[in-house]
Design an enzyme around this catalytic site. Structure first.
Site: not given
Ligand code: NDP
Length: 433
Positions: A25-26, A31, A34, A160-161, A164, A187, A285, A323, A418, A423
């Site tokens: 995936t990365c 990553c 993206k 995250y996604i 971003e 969250r 994952d 990040a 600086h 800093e």
């Molecule tokens: P996450 O698992 O981090 O978050 C899922 C989001 O979707 C939360 O906001 C959640 O809400 C919401 N959600 C889940 N189920 C539902 C639903 N049925 N209806 C509405 N909203 C929902 O998912 P992502 O898809 O953003 O990313 C997956 C993972 O990939 C990340 O957790 C991260 O670990 C990794 N990632 C890392 C990156 C980086 O390092 N920069 C970049 C992209 C991905 P709630 O908070 O209420 O549960």
């Protein structure tokens, strides 16, 4: 890939089964592309900043097809590099899906292979809520190959996604809305990070709808009509769900081989990434511990040491920096203020919010936010949080200090560079709480 290379380096005979492109995936739909898109999106503001610094150029225009073609070229190059690295390490490559038959047998390429150790590193896949019309929506998998940029995009999710891609689309000129079911973005992060990020993204033009969730999508004459819980509606050309990723364990034969899976399908593993079957391990994952590439590659190296170098090495998921490449960037290491209070009771908090020097010649109102959370008893810095340009680059360095258990006094004894934004992490004097 990392486990194969390192294990081969330790003298193991290794084969890897991969029907698709190397890099997971990365490299292919995560990553790397993206971050390239994120760079592309940031240019919009850079052109505006440049004007304040005396530069004039023609009206900037963005061409999506050029970006896609450049991105595809780079990813194809990386796929080749990875395949060569494996071959050079002496890893046998099976261009096939594989499934596990029993504790020591894998089927791939229409043959059975026996192995002392089997490693499952099959990653995860985006999941969408099953609302009516969800088939009209896309996930991040498709976002990397859109024929054209939409005029109006809706991102669903608050992690995250979602943030971003909301920043990417917004930066590339798409009218962008982000709908999140919760009260605060990100969250699990420090509460102030979610709040400030929403403010900054809104300043840049992303329409943020909190406590808002789609309940249905239908095709309309001009795009997609989305109904939201509570009755409101909106029209968009593209709806993208970023609502989490589930482990890829279907049809791998794991159940039949006796490998225990969690309710979400993740392979259940111990601290040594060992599944319920002694000879079968899982990392990344597919174990749904921390869905982050560098964590997966670290798990790979710890496992290779455990199995092939006689050095049992448990996973270490403490103080993993991370990040979020939104605009502005978010990066953190360690505990949020909330979690630190839970773990340590009394904490000292230091924070600052300011307009970066680079923006002082412009009318841009973006504010950089930085925060340190300190365990009051030991005075160790247990959390560092930042929203602002290059937050990921800055927190990576701070993470070393946090991982080593540095105290606030040791941060303060460090001389700042600086003038930089970074800093501020060594000049925070006023306690906020
Ligand atoms: P996450 O698992 O981090 O978050 C899922 C989001 O979707 C939360 O906001 C959640 O809400 C919401 N959600 C889940 N189920 C539902 C639903 N049925 N209806 C509405 N909203 C929902 O998912 P992502 O898809 O953003 O990313 C997956 C993972 O990939 C990340 O957790 C991260 O670990 C990794 N990632 C890392 C990156 C980086 O390092 N920069 C970049 C992209 C991905 P709630 O908070 O209420 O549960």
């Amino acid at each position: 890939m990392r486990a194969s290379r390192i294990a081969a380096g330790y003298g193991a005979r290794v084969a890897i089964a991969e029907p698709g492109r190397f890099g997971g995936t990365c490299v292919n739909v995560g990553c790397i592309p993206k971050k390239l898109f994120s760079y592309a999106a940031h240019w919009r503001e850079e052109f505006e900043v440049a004007r304040a610094y005396g530069w004039t150029a023609g009206e900037p225009r963005f061409d999506w097809r050029t970006l896609l073609a450049s991105k595809d070229r780079e990813i194809a190059r990386l796929n080749g590099v990875y395949e060569r690295l494996l071959a050079d390490a002496g890893v046998a490559i099976l261009r096939s899906r594989a499934s596990v038959r029993d504790a020591h047998t894998v089927e791939a390429d229409g043959r059975a292979y026996s192995a002392k150790h089997i490693l499952v590193a099959t990653g995860s896949w985006p999941q969408l809520p099953a609302i009516p019309g969800c088939e009209h929506a896309i996930t991040s998998n498709e976002a990397f190959f859109l024929e054209q940029l939409p005029r109006r995009a809706l991102l669903v999710g608050g992690s995250y996604i979602a943030v971003e891609f909301a920043s990417i689309f917004n930066g590339l000129g798409v009218e962008t809305t982000l709908a999140y079911r919760g009260k605060r973005l990100l969250r699990g992060f420090d509460g102030e990070i979610g709040e400030h990020l929403a403010e900054e993204m809104a300043k840049k033009g992303v329409a943020i709808r909190l406590e808002s969730n789609p309940s249905g999508i239908e095709k309309a004459a001009d795009g997609l009509r989305v109904q939201f819980e509570g009755g409101s509606e909106g029209e968009f050309d593209l709806v993208m769900f970023a609502t989490g990723r589930t482990p890829n364990t279907a049809n791998l034969g794991l159940d039949a081989a006796g490998v225990a899976l969690a309710e979400d399908g993740a392979v259940v593993v111990d601290r040594f990434s060992r599944s319920s079957v002694d000879s079968i391990h899982a990392i990344g994952d597919v174990t749904n511990r921390m869905q982050l590439t560098p964590v997966a590659t670290a798990e790979a190296m710890w496992l290779a040491k455990t199995l092939f170098r006689g050095e049992p090495t448990p996973v270490d998921h403490e103080n993993v920096p991370t990040a979020v490449f939104a605009n502005p960037n978010v990066a953190v290491v360690g505990l949020s203020e909330e979690s630190a209070r839970e773990r340590y009771g009394a904490v000292d908090v230091y924070k600052t919010s300011f307009r970066a020097l680079k923006l002082s010649l412009t009318d841009k109102q973006e504010r950089t936010f930085m925060k340190l959370v300190v365990d009051r008893a030991s005075q160790r810095v247990v959390g560092a949080h930042m929203i602002g340009a290059d937050a990921g680059e800055i927190i990576q360095g701070v993470a070393i200090a946090v991982k080593l258990g540095a105290t606030k006094a040791q941060f303060d004894a460090t001389i700042g560079i600086h003038p930089t934004v970074a800093e501020e992490f060594v000049t925070l004097r006023e306690k906020a709480a």
